[in-house]
Design a protein around this motif. Structure first.
Motif, mmCIF file in Angstrom:
data_model
loop_
_atom_site.group_PDB
_atom_site.id
_atom_site.type_symbol
_atom_site.label_atom_id
_atom_site.label_comp_id
_atom_site.label_asym_id
_atom_site.label_seq_id
_atom_site.Cartn_x
_atom_site.Cartn_y
_atom_site.Cartn_z
ATOM 1 N N ILE A 102 -3.966 53.601 47.188
ATOM 2 C CA ILE A 102 -4.136 53.740 45.745
ATOM 3 C C ILE A 102 -5.442 54.469 45.493
ATOM 4 N N GLU A 103 -5.334 55.740 45.153
ATOM 5 C CA GLU A 103 -6.509 56.602 45.034
ATOM 6 C C GLU A 103 -7.511 56.070 44.021
ATOM 7 N N ASN A 104 -7.032 55.621 42.857
ATOM 8 C CA ASN A 104 -7.949 55.202 41.801
ATOM 9 C C ASN A 104 -8.759 53.967 42.174
ATOM 10 N N HIS A 105 -8.236 53.143 43.085
ATOM 11 C CA HIS A 105 -8.942 51.928 43.477
ATOM 12 C C HIS A 105 -9.561 52.044 44.871
ATOM 13 N N LYS A 106 -9.354 53.200 45.520
ATOM 14 C CA LYS A 106 -9.945 53.491 46.822
ATOM 15 C C LYS A 106 -9.662 52.385 47.836
ATOM 16 N N GLN A 107 -8.395 52.006 47.929
ATOM 17 C CA GLN A 107 -8.014 51.000 48.908
ATOM 18 C C GLN A 107 -6.554 51.172 49.285
ATOM 19 N N VAL A 108 -6.197 50.534 50.398
ATOM 20 C CA VAL A 108 -4.826 50.557 50.885
ATOM 21 C C VAL A 108 -4.217 49.187 50.637
ATOM 22 N N ILE A 109 -3.055 49.185 49.994
ATOM 23 C CA ILE A 109 -2.395 47.937 49.621
ATOM 24 C C ILE A 109 -1.133 47.767 50.452
ATOM 25 N N PRO A 110 -1.003 46.669 51.198
ATOM 26 C CA PRO A 110 0.248 46.418 51.927
ATOM 27 C C PRO A 110 1.306 45.885 50.971
ATOM 28 N N ILE A 111 2.519 46.386 51.071
ATOM 29 C CA ILE A 111 3.599 45.921 50.209
ATOM 30 C C ILE A 111 4.853 45.718 51.042
ATOM 31 N N ILE A 112 5.410 44.520 50.997
ATOM 32 C CA ILE A 112 6.609 44.178 51.752
ATOM 33 C C ILE A 112 7.857 44.393 50.913
ATOM 34 N N GLN A 113 7.782 44.009 49.639
ATOM 35 C CA GLN A 113 8.914 44.162 48.738
ATOM 36 C C GLN A 113 8.384 44.157 47.306
ATOM 37 N N GLY A 114 9.149 44.738 46.389
ATOM 38 C CA GLY A 114 8.710 44.786 45.003
ATOM 39 C C GLY A 114 8.140 46.140 44.644
ATOM 40 N N ALA A 115 7.343 46.173 43.568
ATOM 41 C CA ALA A 115 6.907 47.452 43.025
ATOM 42 C C ALA A 115 5.431 47.450 42.668
ATOM 43 N N LEU A 116 4.861 48.636 42.708
ATOM 44 C CA LEU A 116 3.496 48.893 42.247
ATOM 45 C C LEU A 116 3.543 50.027 41.238
ATOM 46 N N ALA A 117 2.793 49.891 40.165
ATOM 47 C CA ALA A 117 2.678 50.973 39.197
ATOM 48 C C ALA A 117 1.232 51.057 38.726
ATOM 49 N N THR A 118 0.774 52.275 38.513
ATOM 50 C CA THR A 118 -0.615 52.520 38.129
ATOM 51 C C THR A 118 -0.668 53.291 36.825
ATOM 52 N N SER A 119 -1.567 52.875 35.963
ATOM 53 C CA SER A 119 -1.816 53.603 34.718
ATOM 54 C C SER A 119 -3.315 53.742 34.561
ATOM 55 N N GLY A 120 -3.767 54.932 34.166
ATOM 56 C CA GLY A 120 -5.200 55.140 34.008
ATOM 57 C C GLY A 120 -5.526 56.547 33.586
ATOM 58 N N ASP A 121 -6.826 56.808 33.478
ATOM 59 C CA ASP A 121 -7.286 58.099 32.968
ATOM 60 C C ASP A 121 -8.155 58.853 33.973
ATOM 61 N N ALA A 122 -7.906 58.621 35.277
ATOM 62 C CA ALA A 122 -8.750 59.226 36.302
ATOM 63 C C ALA A 122 -8.819 60.744 36.171
ATOM 64 N N LYS A 123 -7.705 61.371 35.763
ATOM 65 C CA LYS A 123 -7.674 62.832 35.689
ATOM 66 C C LYS A 123 -7.387 63.342 34.283
ATOM 67 N N ARG A 124 -7.216 62.436 33.315
ATOM 68 C CA ARG A 124 -6.896 62.842 31.955
ATOM 69 C C ARG A 124 -7.838 62.122 30.987
ATOM 70 N N TYR A 125 -8.898 62.799 30.630
ATOM 71 C CA TYR A 125 -9.892 62.205 29.736
ATOM 72 C C TYR A 125 -10.736 63.301 29.103
ATOM 73 N N LEU A 126 -11.549 62.915 28.133
ATOM 74 C CA LEU A 126 -12.567 63.786 27.544
ATOM 75 C C LEU A 126 -13.905 63.075 27.661
ATOM 76 N N LEU A 127 -14.979 63.857 27.717
ATOM 77 C CA LEU A 127 -16.315 63.284 27.852
ATOM 78 C C LEU A 127 -17.233 63.948 26.841
ATOM 79 N N LYS A 128 -17.697 63.187 25.861
ATOM 80 C CA LYS A 128 -18.522 63.716 24.773
ATOM 81 C C LYS A 128 -19.770 62.863 24.614
ATOM 82 N N ASN A 129 -20.940 63.488 24.792
ATOM 83 C CA ASN A 129 -22.221 62.794 24.645
ATOM 84 C C ASN A 129 -22.276 61.520 25.488
#
Length: 296
Positions: free
Chosen positions: A206-233
Motif C-alpha cells: 500500500i503505497e500511501n501507507h508505505k507498508q505491505v499488508i498480508p491478505i488471506i481473503q476479503g478486500a482492501l480499498a484505499t481512498s485519499g488525496d496522495a496525488k490529487r490535491y491543491l496547496l495554497k499558502n
C-alpha cells in the motif's frame, strides 16, 4: 517472466502463480492466480479483463453513447435502466443515507470548478455557487426501470464503479475456479476470492501507507488525496469534496485503507471515513473494521 502478451493483457509465470497485467479505469490493474495451470490462468484472464472493460464501457462518464452518457444528457427526461444499474443506484442510495448526505453521486459535477493538479489555483466562490444547484442525490428519482434527474445534473459512478468491478471479477473467478485463490487488483482496490494453498497470504503493498499488508481473503480499498490535491499558502486541499458546500472536506486523513469482505464495502467505508474529516478514525473504530489511516 512474461509468457504471453495480448492486446488486452500480459500474462506472466512466477514460481507458484500466474499474473495478468492490463490497464483499465485509468489505473494499472493485475490479476493473480494461485495455480500452475497456464491454460486456466489464460482463461480466467480473458474473463476478468473482459468484465472490467464491460463495466468501464457501460458506466464511465468519459465514454460517449453509453448508459452513463444517456443519463447525464437526458435533459430532465426519464432514462431506462437495467437491473445492474438499479443495484448500483440502490447501493449509492444506501451510502447516501449512511453518510447523512455526504456520499453523493451527483457531486461529480463540481469537477468543473476544481482542478486537483497539485497547483495553488483555487476556484472562485461564485464558480462553486453556480454548480451547487446541480448537486443533491435527494433530487434524483429512480426505480428498477427508470432514472430521472433535473436538467444539468449528472451522476458519476467513479466513486463506486471500480470497487464494483473488483467484486464482480472476483465473483466470476470464484464461480469458474472455486478451488483457486485469485487476487483482483484494480488500481489498488483489491479482493481475494479464497485462501491460497497452505493458507498462505497474498502480500499487498500500500503505497500511501508505505507498508505491505498480508491478505488471506476479503478486500482492501484505499481512498485519499496522495496525488490529487491543491496547496495554497501551506494549506492542503484534498479532492474529496463536501457536496453541501462544494469545498474539500476539512481535516480529513490523506489516505484511508479499509478491510472488508467485499471491495464495494471496503471502498464505501474508506470514502465515508474521509468524508468524516477529523472524526475519520472514530468512524472506522465504530464500524469495527481493520483499517490503516495516514495524516500529513
Amino acid at each position: 517472466m512474461a509468457i504471453r502478451a495480448l492486446k488486452n493483457y500480459e500474462l506472466s509465470r512466477h514460481n507458484s502463480y500466474f499474473s495478468a497485467k492490463f490497464h483499465a479505469m485509468a489505473s494499472p490493474c493485475e490479476l493473480l492466480f494461485d495455480t500452475r495451470d497456464q491454460s486456466l490462468a489464460e482463461w480466467l484472464s480473458e474473463k476478468g479483463v473482459a468484465e472490467v472493460q464491460r463495466i468501464e464501457e457501460k458506466f464511465s462518464r468519459y465514454a460517449k453513447n453509453n448508459l452513463c452518457f444517456a443519463i447525464n444528457n437526458a435533459d430532465g427526461a426519464p432514462v431506462e435502466i437495467d437491473d445492474e444499474c438499479y443495484r448500483l443506484l440502490s447501493f449509492a442510495q444506501t451510502c447516501y443515507e449512511l453518510s447523512e448526505g455526504m456520499f453523493d453521486l451527483t457531486s461529480g459535477v463540481l469537477r468543473r470548478a476544481w482542478k486537483f493538479d497539485c497547483s495553488d489555483r483555487l476556484p472562485q466562490q461564485h464558480q462553486i455557487d453556480d454548480l451547487l444547484p446541480l448537486v443533491g442525490w435527494e433530487k434524483v428519482r429512480f426505480t428498477d426501470r427508470h432514472i430521472q434527474m433535473q436538467p444539468g445534473m449528472e451522476v458519476d459512478f467513479g466513486g463506486i464503479g471500480k470497487e464494483y468491478a473488483v467484486s464482480s471479477v472476483s465473483d466470476i473467478c470464484l464461480h469458474h475456479a472455486p478451488n483457486v485463490s485469485v487476487l483482483v487488483n484494480l488500481g489498488g482496490d483489491i479482493q481475494v476470492t479464497k485462501p491460497r494453498e497452505r493458507n498462505l497470504p497474498w502480500r499487498v503493498g500500500i503505497e500511501n501507507h508505505k507498508q505491505v499488508i498480508p491478505i488471506i481473503q476479503g478486500a482492501l480499498a484505499t481512498s485519499g488525496d496522495a496525488k490529487r490535491y491543491l496547496l495554497k499558502n501551506g494549506k492542503r486541499y484534498g479532492h474529496i469534496l463536501n457536496p453541501k458546500t462544494g469545498w474539500p472536506i476539512r481535516n480529513a486523513p490523506s489516505s484511508v485503507t479499509t478491510h472488508a469482505p467485499l471491495c464495494v464495502q471496503a471502498g464505501c467505508l474508506a470514502t465515508l471515513a474521509l468524508l468524516s474529516g477529523k472524526e475519520a478514525e472514530q468512524f472506522l473504530k465504530n464500524q469495527d473494521v481493520k483499517y490503516w489511516c495516514t495524516r500529513t
